[in-house]
Design a protein around this motif. Structure first.
Motif, PDB file in Angstrom:
ATOM      1  N   LEU A  94       0.737  -1.288  -0.144  1.00  0.00           N
ATOM      2  CA  LEU A  94      -0.049   0.024   0.052  1.00  0.00           C
ATOM      3  C   LEU A  94       0.871   1.196  -0.039  1.00  0.00           C
ATOM      4  O   LEU A  94       0.290   2.429  -0.642  1.00  0.00           O
ATOM      5  CB  LEU A  94      -0.963   0.050   1.136  1.00  0.00           C
ATOM      6  CG  LEU A  94      -1.957  -1.055   1.410  1.00  0.00           C
ATOM      7  CD1 LEU A  94      -2.865  -0.927   2.493  1.00  0.00           C
ATOM      8  CD2 LEU A  94      -3.052  -1.096   0.099  1.00  0.00           C
ATOM      9  N   GLY A  95       1.775   1.057   0.597  1.00  0.00           N
ATOM     10  CA  GLY A  95       2.827   2.539   0.774  1.00  0.00           C
ATOM     11  C   GLY A  95       3.420   2.846  -0.671  1.00  0.00           C
ATOM     12  O   GLY A  95       3.375   3.877  -1.010  1.00  0.00           O
ATOM     13  N   VAL A  96       3.883   1.709  -1.444  1.00  0.00           N
ATOM     14  CA  VAL A  96       4.416   1.937  -2.638  1.00  0.00           C
ATOM     15  C   VAL A  96       3.230   2.485  -3.752  1.00  0.00           C
ATOM     16  O   VAL A  96       3.589   3.238  -4.644  1.00  0.00           O
ATOM     17  CB  VAL A  96       5.061   0.616  -3.229  1.00  0.00           C
ATOM     18  CG1 VAL A  96       5.709   0.850  -4.522  1.00  0.00           C
ATOM     19  CG2 VAL A  96       6.105   0.138  -2.059  1.00  0.00           C
ATOM     20  N   CYS A  97       2.282   2.097  -3.711  1.00  0.00           N
ATOM     21  CA  CYS A  97       1.273   2.265  -4.479  1.00  0.00           C
ATOM     22  C   CYS A  97       0.334   3.199  -4.040  1.00  0.00           C
ATOM     23  O   CYS A  97      -0.497   3.628  -4.860  1.00  0.00           O
ATOM     24  CB  CYS A  97       0.561   1.010  -4.894  1.00  0.00           C
ATOM     25  SG  CYS A  97      -1.002   0.535  -3.541  1.00  0.00           S
ATOM     26  N   ARG A  98       0.624   4.110  -3.096  1.00  0.00           N
ATOM     27  CA  ARG A  98      -0.252   5.126  -2.522  1.00  0.00           C
ATOM     28  C   ARG A  98      -0.472   6.373  -3.631  1.00  0.00           C
ATOM     29  O   ARG A  98      -1.449   7.025  -3.770  1.00  0.00           O
ATOM     30  CB  ARG A  98       0.294   5.663  -1.417  1.00  0.00           C
ATOM     31  CG  ARG A  98      -0.514   6.853  -0.618  1.00  0.00           C
ATOM     32  CD  ARG A  98      -0.090   7.137   0.746  1.00  0.00           C
ATOM     33  NE  ARG A  98      -0.854   8.363   1.140  1.00  0.00           N
ATOM     34  CZ  ARG A  98      -0.129   9.350   1.190  1.00  0.00           C
ATOM     35  NH1 ARG A  98       0.821   9.812   0.495  1.00  0.00           N
ATOM     36  NH2 ARG A  98      -0.779  10.533   1.542  1.00  0.00           N
ATOM     37  N   TRP A  99       0.646   6.572  -4.362  1.00  0.00           N
ATOM     38  CA  TRP A  99       0.849   7.845  -5.106  1.00  0.00           C
ATOM     39  C   TRP A  99      -0.365   7.366  -6.239  1.00  0.00           C
ATOM     40  O   TRP A  99      -1.162   8.165  -6.812  1.00  0.00           O
ATOM     41  CB  TRP A  99       2.179   7.862  -5.826  1.00  0.00           C
ATOM     42  CG  TRP A  99       2.513   6.948  -6.659  1.00  0.00           C
ATOM     43  CD1 TRP A  99       3.174   5.588  -6.543  1.00  0.00           C
ATOM     44  CD2 TRP A  99       2.326   6.764  -8.058  1.00  0.00           C
ATOM     45  NE1 TRP A  99       3.385   4.903  -7.645  1.00  0.00           N
ATOM     46  CE2 TRP A  99       2.682   5.439  -8.610  1.00  0.00           C
ATOM     47  CE3 TRP A  99       1.648   7.724  -9.163  1.00  0.00           C
ATOM     48  CZ2 TRP A  99       2.697   5.039 -10.288  1.00  0.00           C
ATOM     49  CZ3 TRP A  99       1.451   7.356 -10.340  1.00  0.00           C
ATOM     50  CH2 TRP A  99       2.272   6.198 -10.925  1.00  0.00           C
ATOM     51  N   PHE A 100      -0.453   5.997  -6.596  1.00  0.00           N
ATOM     52  CA  PHE A 100      -1.154   5.683  -8.000  1.00  0.00           C
ATOM     53  C   PHE A 100      -2.605   5.774  -7.333  1.00  0.00           C
ATOM     54  O   PHE A 100      -3.567   6.159  -8.191  1.00  0.00           O
ATOM     55  CB  PHE A 100      -0.993   4.274  -8.409  1.00  0.00           C
ATOM     56  CG  PHE A 100      -1.873   3.945  -9.536  1.00  0.00           C
ATOM     57  CD1 PHE A 100      -1.607   4.511 -10.761  1.00  0.00           C
ATOM     58  CD2 PHE A 100      -2.799   3.124  -9.656  1.00  0.00           C
ATOM     59  CE1 PHE A 100      -2.564   4.353 -11.925  1.00  0.00           C
ATOM     60  CE2 PHE A 100      -3.626   2.643 -10.744  1.00  0.00           C
ATOM     61  CZ  PHE A 100      -3.551   3.222 -11.842  1.00  0.00           C
ATOM     62  N   VAL A 101      -2.844   5.330  -6.008  1.00  0.00           N
ATOM     63  CA  VAL A 101      -4.187   5.367  -5.476  1.00  0.00           C
ATOM     64  C   VAL A 101      -4.861   7.167  -5.420  1.00  0.00           C
ATOM     65  O   VAL A 101      -6.006   7.397  -5.805  1.00  0.00           O
ATOM     66  CB  VAL A 101      -4.166   4.830  -4.122  1.00  0.00           C
ATOM     67  CG1 VAL A 101      -5.635   5.049  -3.342  1.00  0.00           C
ATOM     68  CG2 VAL A 101      -3.896   3.363  -4.316  1.00  0.00           C
ATOM     69  N   LYS A 102      -3.883   7.889  -5.169  1.00  0.00           N
ATOM     70  CA  LYS A 102      -4.248   9.198  -5.001  1.00  0.00           C
ATOM     71  C   LYS A 102      -4.413   9.701  -6.415  1.00  0.00           C
ATOM     72  O   LYS A 102      -5.147  10.767  -6.708  1.00  0.00           O
ATOM     73  CB  LYS A 102      -2.975  10.201  -4.299  1.00  0.00           C
ATOM     74  CG  LYS A 102      -3.285  11.700  -4.201  1.00  0.00           C
ATOM     75  CD  LYS A 102      -2.131  12.106  -3.476  1.00  0.00           C
ATOM     76  CE  LYS A 102      -2.443  13.600  -3.256  1.00  0.00           C
ATOM     77  NZ  LYS A 102      -2.754  14.514  -4.313  1.00  0.00           N
ATOM     78  N   PHE A 103      -3.970   9.205  -7.464  1.00  0.00           N
ATOM     79  CA  PHE A 103      -3.764   9.632  -8.766  1.00  0.00           C
ATOM     80  C   PHE A 103      -5.316   9.267  -9.287  1.00  0.00           C
ATOM     81  O   PHE A 103      -6.338   9.982  -9.856  1.00  0.00           O
ATOM     82  CB  PHE A 103      -2.711   9.036  -9.747  1.00  0.00           C
ATOM     83  CG  PHE A 103      -3.111   9.094 -11.218  1.00  0.00           C
ATOM     84  CD1 PHE A 103      -2.730  10.422 -11.937  1.00  0.00           C
ATOM     85  CD2 PHE A 103      -3.668   8.122 -11.870  1.00  0.00           C
ATOM     86  CE1 PHE A 103      -3.141  10.432 -13.107  1.00  0.00           C
ATOM     87  CE2 PHE A 103      -4.097   8.313 -13.291  1.00  0.00           C
ATOM     88  CZ  PHE A 103      -3.654   9.389 -13.787  1.00  0.00           C
ATOM     89  N   LEU A 104      -5.682   7.975  -8.851  1.00  0.00           N
ATOM     90  CA  LEU A 104      -7.193   7.635  -9.521  1.00  0.00           C
ATOM     91  C   LEU A 104      -8.109   8.343  -8.875  1.00  0.00           C
ATOM     92  O   LEU A 104      -9.161   8.989  -9.466  1.00  0.00           O
ATOM     93  CB  LEU A 104      -7.224   6.140  -8.919  1.00  0.00           C
ATOM     94  CG  LEU A 104      -6.290   5.180  -9.616  1.00  0.00           C
ATOM     95  CD1 LEU A 104      -6.581   3.676  -9.216  1.00  0.00           C
ATOM     96  CD2 LEU A 104      -6.845   5.139 -11.185  1.00  0.00           C
ATOM     97  N   ARG A 105      -7.946   8.918  -7.643  1.00  0.00           N
ATOM     98  CA  ARG A 105      -8.798   9.795  -6.656  1.00  0.00           C
ATOM     99  C   ARG A 105      -9.161  11.100  -7.418  1.00  0.00           C
ATOM    100  O   ARG A 105     -10.131  11.591  -7.505  1.00  0.00           O
ATOM    101  CB  ARG A 105      -8.695   9.917  -5.149  1.00  0.00           C
ATOM    102  CG  ARG A 105      -9.443  10.575  -4.582  1.00  0.00           C
ATOM    103  CD  ARG A 105      -9.055  11.162  -3.070  1.00  0.00           C
ATOM    104  NE  ARG A 105      -7.706  11.901  -3.377  1.00  0.00           N
ATOM    105  CZ  ARG A 105      -7.259  12.578  -2.282  1.00  0.00           C
ATOM    106  NH1 ARG A 105      -7.637  12.016  -1.028  1.00  0.00           N
ATOM    107  NH2 ARG A 105      -6.202  13.306  -2.676  1.00  0.00           N
ATOM    108  N   ASP A 106      -7.960  11.663  -7.922  1.00  0.00           N
ATOM    109  CA  ASP A 106      -7.958  13.069  -8.180  1.00  0.00           C
ATOM    110  C   ASP A 106      -8.328  13.080  -9.820  1.00  0.00           C
ATOM    111  O   ASP A 106      -8.993  13.886 -10.186  1.00  0.00           O
ATOM    112  CB  ASP A 106      -6.441  13.689  -7.841  1.00  0.00           C
ATOM    113  CG  ASP A 106      -6.085  13.850  -6.393  1.00  0.00           C
ATOM    114  OD1 ASP A 106      -7.167  13.851  -5.628  1.00  0.00           O
ATOM    115  OD2 ASP A 106      -5.053  13.832  -6.073  1.00  0.00           O
ATOM    116  N   GLN A 107      -7.965  12.175 -10.321  1.00  0.00           N
ATOM    117  CA  GLN A 107      -8.182  12.213 -11.789  1.00  0.00           C
ATOM    118  C   GLN A 107      -9.308  11.896 -11.994  1.00  0.00           C
ATOM    119  O   GLN A 107     -10.157  12.587 -13.192  1.00  0.00           O
ATOM    120  CB  GLN A 107      -7.152  11.356 -12.504  1.00  0.00           C
ATOM    121  CG  GLN A 107      -7.457  11.144 -14.248  1.00  0.00           C
ATOM    122  CD  GLN A 107      -7.107  12.560 -14.943  1.00  0.00           C
ATOM    123  OE1 GLN A 107      -5.676  13.085 -14.621  1.00  0.00           O
ATOM    124  NE2 GLN A 107      -8.022  13.020 -15.350  1.00  0.00           N
TER     125      GLN A 107
END
Length: 395
Positions: A94-107
């Motif tokens: 989860l720590g490594v992919c957190r940036w991508f999770v945030k990208f999905l939310r914002d995009q």
């Protein structure tokens, strides 16, 4: 003529590859990139089974103490209609992919919940295909039973290994959409590309080729033609077996671990075209407070306070006696023996706090030890924030 009976006995059937060996190959879990104290307000602990204390199904009640939990990252987006449940690849947590999770939310302006696998990050247990699927179903239970979201407001997103649990959910539930990035047919076919006929020794874990035929939700398949880890033929076969409304994106130069957020044409535009994103809904879900309680993690260590055993403070080297503000709990705190003379208090964790910080009056410290003891015995904290604090007390 028939072969002699001893011939069959001399050539026994091949034994399957041990499960632990397969698990180590499929799940090369990295070192944890986060702790239970990371990502305050985002890291939650959901129950593996929504069962109440009486054994009955409980959707919103606080799980019993000691119940198994699954750590997840939950990033809500205000007034969004959809929740995207994300399953990461096998080489990240989860720590490594957190940036991508945030990208999905914002995009896509959607709520996003990423699910951890057993043995990854701060999720206990041994990583197995069954454990990964169990965590996926726990996430779906939490979304539908606790957050009370209908299936038509949930989209499933899986990448690489994560396409296994993603397809398992999409084959069972009528979700709003399915996104598969670099999917594979099953573990046996994936290994066949490497070792040929020896793949028959392996079991068919994650039967994505079977489950895709049961999916009725709109499906987006994304697979690069330059993928050297999961060959392109897997994604193409998954797409052809899908009978739902679907789309296929296959960039010629895209590898397995390519950044799919750089080019809008790879992920963003296909998702906006196939799915109704973004979309708003004013029926907000409520996340229960117990979901954010890190004490539900088996990795939580309760702060230890030594209760008074009747021994004098002098019997503890460098120790000073502690007493709560209301005088009910006594203990000892190992620290500077001269802390008392310098006029200090201690918080619940034993941290020494100078007298200047604990008093509202900006007066100098008393010049002698006797006056320090007298003031500390007589003065009681008046501000509510001191009610749970400790202070030093003399012999």
């Amino acid at each position: 003529p028939h072969p002699p009976s001893w011939a069959a006995a001399a050539m026994p059937a091949p034994a399957p590859v041990p499960g632990k060996l397969v698990d180590s190959l499929l799940f090369p879990a990295p070192s944890p990139s986060y702790t239970i104290d990371s990502y305050a307000g985002e890291l939650i602990w959901i129950p593996r089974k929504l069962v109440g204390a009486d054994g009955a199904h409980s959707a919103t009640a606080e799980p019993a103490a000691g119940a198994e939990t699954v750590p997840c990252l939950l990033m809500p987006f205000e007034s969004s209609r959809y929740l995207i449940i994300y399953f990461h690849s096998n080489a990240e947590d989860l720590g490594v992919c957190r940036w991508f999770v945030k990208f999905l939310r914002d995009q896509f302006q959607a709520h996003v919940m990423a699910v951890e696998y057993p043995g990854y990050g701060v999720c206990p247990g041994r990583t197995t295909p069954e454990g990964v699927i169990a965590n996926a179903h726990a996430a779906m239970q939490f979304a539908t039973k606790t957050l009370k979201l209908p299936y038509d407001r949930i989209k499933i997103f899986g990448r690489s290994l994560g396409t296994g649990p993603a397809l398992d959910l999409a084959a069972r539930y009528p979700v709003a959409g399915l996104i598969l990035v670099t999917p594979f047919l099953n573990v046996r076919e994936l290994i066949r590309d490497r070792v040929g006929p020896l793949a028959n020794f392996f079991d068919t874990w994650f039967q994505n080729d079977v489950k895709i035929a049961k999916v009725r939700s709109p499906t987006l398949v994304l697979h690069g033609q330059s993928d050297l880890l999961i060959p392109y033929r897997h994604g193409e076969a998954i797409y052809r077996a899908c009978i739902a409304r679907k789309a296929f994106v296959s960039p010629p130069r895209m590898g397995h671990n390519a950044n799919i957020t750089v080019d809008m044409a790879i992920l963003v535009l296909p998702m906006l075209t196939l799915f109704q994103l973004p979309d708003c809904c004013f029926d907000e879900f409520q996340v229960p407070a117990w979901a954010y309680d890190k004490r539900r993690s088996p990795f939580y260590v309760r702060p230890q306070v030594e209760v008074d055993s009747g021994k004098s403070p002098g019997s503890i080297p460098g120790g000073q006696q502690l007493q709560s503000c209301d005088g009910r709990l006594r203990g000892y705190c190992a620290g500077d023996a001269g802390a008392l003379a310098s006029g200090t208090r201690a918080c619940k964790r034993g941290r020494a706090i100078p007298e200047r910080e604990t008093s509202d009056r900006k007066t100098p410290l008393p010049p002698n030890e006797a006056e320090v003891r007298l003031r500390q015995q007589q003065r009681q904290p008046k501000h509510p924030r001191w009610q749970n604090w400790f202070h030093f007390q003399g012999d």
